[in-house]
Structures are given as C-alpha cells and as structure tokens.
Design a protein around this motif. Sequence first.
Motif, mmCIF file in Angstrom:
data_model
loop_
_atom_site.group_PDB
_atom_site.id
_atom_site.type_symbol
_atom_site.label_atom_id
_atom_site.label_comp_id
_atom_site.label_asym_id
_atom_site.label_seq_id
_atom_site.Cartn_x
_atom_site.Cartn_y
_atom_site.Cartn_z
ATOM 1 N N GLY A 70 0.811 -1.206 0.000
ATOM 2 C CA GLY A 70 0.000 0.000 0.000
ATOM 3 C C GLY A 70 0.840 1.249 0.000
ATOM 4 O O GLY A 70 1.551 1.517 0.944
ATOM 5 N N ALA A 71 0.776 2.021 -1.054
ATOM 6 C CA ALA A 71 1.597 3.218 -1.166
ATOM 7 C C ALA A 71 0.786 4.493 -1.087
ATOM 8 O O ALA A 71 1.327 5.573 -1.217
ATOM 9 N N GLY A 72 -0.500 4.398 -0.818
ATOM 10 C CA GLY A 72 -1.301 5.598 -0.749
ATOM 11 C C GLY A 72 -1.698 6.085 -2.130
ATOM 12 O O GLY A 72 -1.312 5.528 -3.152
ATOM 13 N N TRP A 110 5.597 9.304 -10.694
ATOM 14 C CA TRP A 110 4.871 8.378 -9.830
ATOM 15 C C TRP A 110 4.340 7.193 -10.627
ATOM 16 O O TRP A 110 4.405 6.043 -10.191
ATOM 17 N N GLY A 111 3.841 7.458 -11.814
ATOM 18 C CA GLY A 111 3.335 6.365 -12.633
ATOM 19 C C GLY A 111 4.422 5.370 -12.988
ATOM 20 O O GLY A 111 4.201 4.162 -13.030
ATOM 21 N N GLN A 112 5.641 5.879 -13.198
ATOM 22 C CA GLN A 112 6.746 4.985 -13.525
ATOM 23 C C GLN A 112 7.145 4.127 -12.329
ATOM 24 O O GLN A 112 7.416 2.941 -12.457
ATOM 25 N N GLY A 171 6.433 -1.214 -7.790
ATOM 26 C CA GLY A 171 6.192 -1.647 -6.415
ATOM 27 C C GLY A 171 7.179 -0.995 -5.475
ATOM 28 O O GLY A 171 8.189 -0.432 -5.865
ATOM 29 N N LEU A 172 6.847 -1.067 -4.197
ATOM 30 C CA LEU A 172 7.718 -0.478 -3.184
ATOM 31 C C LEU A 172 8.955 -1.332 -2.948
ATOM 32 O O LEU A 172 8.874 -2.559 -2.997
ATOM 33 N N HIS A 184 13.507 2.601 1.464
ATOM 34 C CA HIS A 184 12.168 2.623 2.063
ATOM 35 C C HIS A 184 12.307 2.808 3.570
ATOM 36 O O HIS A 184 12.757 1.919 4.287
ATOM 37 N N LEU A 185 11.923 3.996 4.039
ATOM 38 C CA LEU A 185 11.885 4.291 5.471
ATOM 39 C C LEU A 185 10.467 4.123 5.987
ATOM 40 O O LEU A 185 9.507 4.572 5.346
ATOM 41 N N VAL A 186 10.328 3.491 7.141
ATOM 42 C CA VAL A 186 9.028 3.320 7.781
ATOM 43 C C VAL A 186 9.070 4.005 9.137
ATOM 44 O O VAL A 186 9.836 3.600 10.028
#
Length: 452
Positions: A9-11, A23-25, A30-31, A77-79
């Motif tokens: 889920g990336a919002g 963003w589309g690219q 995927g994340l 990817h930071l959470v």
Amino acid sequence: MLNRRQLLGAGAAGATLVSSKAWGQTLNMGLPEAAQMDSAATAITARPSSGPDYTPVVTLNGWTLPHRMNNGVKEFHLVAEPVERELADGMIAHLWGYNGQSTGPTIEAVEGDRVRIYVTNKLPEGTTVHWHGLILPSGMDGVSGLSHPSIPPGKTFVYEFDLVKSGTFMYHPHGDEMTQMAMGMMGMFVVHPKDPTFMPVDRDFLIMLNAFDIDPGTYVPRIMTMTDFNLWTWNSRIFPDIDPLVVNKGDKVRVRVGNLTMTNHPIHMHGYDFKVTCTDGGWVPPEAQWPEVSIDIPVGAMRAYEFVAEHLGDWAIHCHKSHHTMNAMGHDVPTFIGVNKKPLTQKIRQFQPEYMPMGMSGMGDMAKMSMPLPDNTIPMMTGWGPYGPIEMGGMFSVVKVRDGIDADDYEDPGWYENPPGEMAYEWTGELPEFASNKSPKTLLTPKPTQKG
C-alpha cells in the motif's frame, strides 16, 4: 540480523512528492522492501560491488539501510513507526523511530546519485522527513505545511533528489518535532565522494548524539523536557552497552558525530590528537584542518575528525560534560559531601533496615554498590574494566587499537594488556618533597640561575 518484509500500500498518487509521470513509472515497480532491524548490535556493511568504491560507515549499535537500483535510481524505504529500543541491558524504551529502531538506519549513497526515498507513516499522527544539510529542491525539504503536506498516518510519500555534494548529513521530522524527536526519530545520511581517492580512510565510524528523559520504572520519554535529560546516549545506547571502536594499528580512522540533542557536546578522545576534516557545510581543505583532542558538537550540527591509529591501547572516548557520562541522573539529589550521616542512618534503619547512606565522600561508591533498582532502569554509574569499575555511563565508549585486526573485523578484542613498565602503580617508598600554596595571590617563579 535483518528481517525483511514487504509493506503493501503506497497511498494515493495525489499524496506523493513526485510528479504524476514519475509516480506512474515507480508505482508499477512496487515499493522496495522495508528492511527491519531487531538487534542493538553493530551491523557491518560490505563494500560496494559496483559503482565508485568507498569504505562503508560503521554505525555504532546501528546499521545501514539497504537499497535497490531502479533504472539508475537508488531506492530506499523508510518506515516511521513505534519501536522498542534496548537502551542497555535491562532497559527498554518505547520510542518512535524508523524500520524497527531508534535511531533510524543510516542511509549511504554516493555523490552524484539520484535517490528515491519512500516514507511510510505508521505513527498515530502526521510526519515528514527533513534531510538536514542536503542541497535539494524546496518541495523535498520536509517541513510540514511549508515544503509539502504532512504525511498522514497509513500513507506513503516519495522524496526524490540528486546528491550534489558529499559529506555527513542527518534526517529527522519537521512536523511536531518536539514530540517526534524527543521520542527518538532521527538518523544519519552519509554521502561518499564520487572520487574514491578523495579523503579515503580505512575505518569510518558514525555516532548520533541523542538524549531521553525516562523516569525509572517507566518506558516512554517525557517529551516536554528541555534541559534536564537523565539518559545521554549514542545512537540510543548507553555505556557500558555502547560497542567499542575497534581499530587496527596503522589504520586511518574517521569518526563522524552528529548532534540532535538540545545542548552541545564536547567530544574528547584519549591518547590521540586529531584533525577536524568535515563540518555540516562540507569538507575542510587540508590547509585549513585544525588539530584538537576535543571537538565541540553544537546543537543540530555535525563534525568529523580523523587520526592515524599509531598508539596501541584502550582509549576512552566520551562527552566531556561530566553529567553526560552518567545514567538515570536525578537532578534533585542533594549533596552530602562532608556530612556525617551516621546518626541519621541509625534512625532511618529503624524503619528501613536496608537503607544505605551514600554521597558523604563523593559518588564513586555508586559504581561498586549492588542495590535494588526500579524495573526498567539502570545504575547511575556502571561498567567494569580490567581493573575495577570504570565509573562512567551514558556518552562513553572505548577506542581499541590493536595489532593484527583484519580489515573487515570489528569484533571486540577484549581488554588491552599493558606491557611491563607502561602502567601506573602504587608507590610505597620515600616521597619527594612537594610544594603547597594556600594563597590566592599570583606567585612568580624565580628564573633559574645560570650555571658555569
């Protein structure tokens, strides 16, 4: 070890920090995986297998965030999430951090790289990430409401920019930062020079100075504290549970220190002088580097220094503010030096037989005592060396210089054994005469008389 998991889920596409085309690219790709760390041990990163060569940093009791390559862009990817951090053996803090830890993982890249950093918000309130010291577009600067909207809980934003200069930088929120930074949300961002021959070193250590106010027996920091912190930490760890800086004799060593506490810290290293080679603004030219044995790190600033490990031994490295090498400081403890507490002790023990008087001749006896403590706290002074208690805590570690340490070996080699004749010892013979002065007046030393 790293426990990798895929966060889904990336919002919505409208809630990102890149153009709709970009963003589309990236959305179709995927994340990247959000690597997690559940250990407080120092993790060693392998040298790069492609691109410019560099010596990876060693984050004391920390780790470097993995990345993936996507069409020439380094993706991280930071959470942002609630975490449990082991500040020391026997003490856990309930903090906010990144990818399972506070401080967050170190981000490493190379000058000239384009980076794309996905930030997923798992906190109960909005957050941002400010890339402290990096030169980038205004809309990527991470100031909530000014640079871009705050990242809502459950959403993922994307930051994307080119790394136009090398050096040592930091990251932290710029939204409700009083709460979020007091809860431990911060990390380091290292950009290595694209020229491998520029400022090379054999070992490169990284320390983030941070502090917490956590009452004994509790787990959550007091976020309203401005000055009276009671736990002074490096990378959210407390001595004696801060790993040593292990060095082979002859290595050229860099130590990078960032400060996101609310006071300055004079970092002092024993046994060596060193040259200050980097500040927040960039590298210091060789002709302008200056020698020190202590370097003051201002609030919100970074300093890096370098030395050649020529002197074998175990050498202390610590903040020179004496209270910052203590744990669980009680700021309302009265001073009892010179007080005779014997009559009072007899009366108190009628009601509390276990009562122990302390502080009449200083606080050094605290390091030797074994006394009951509240749950989830640690003694003010702890940690033992080969000859007894070290009587330090908090912002303290040891630089261990040895012969025969392999290039990729950072394991603790144990305590240094001083060669014969190279350790202080007790004297039992006659003492030489010594001078004493009780006058406040300036006394001039007479010039020595000329002989012959």
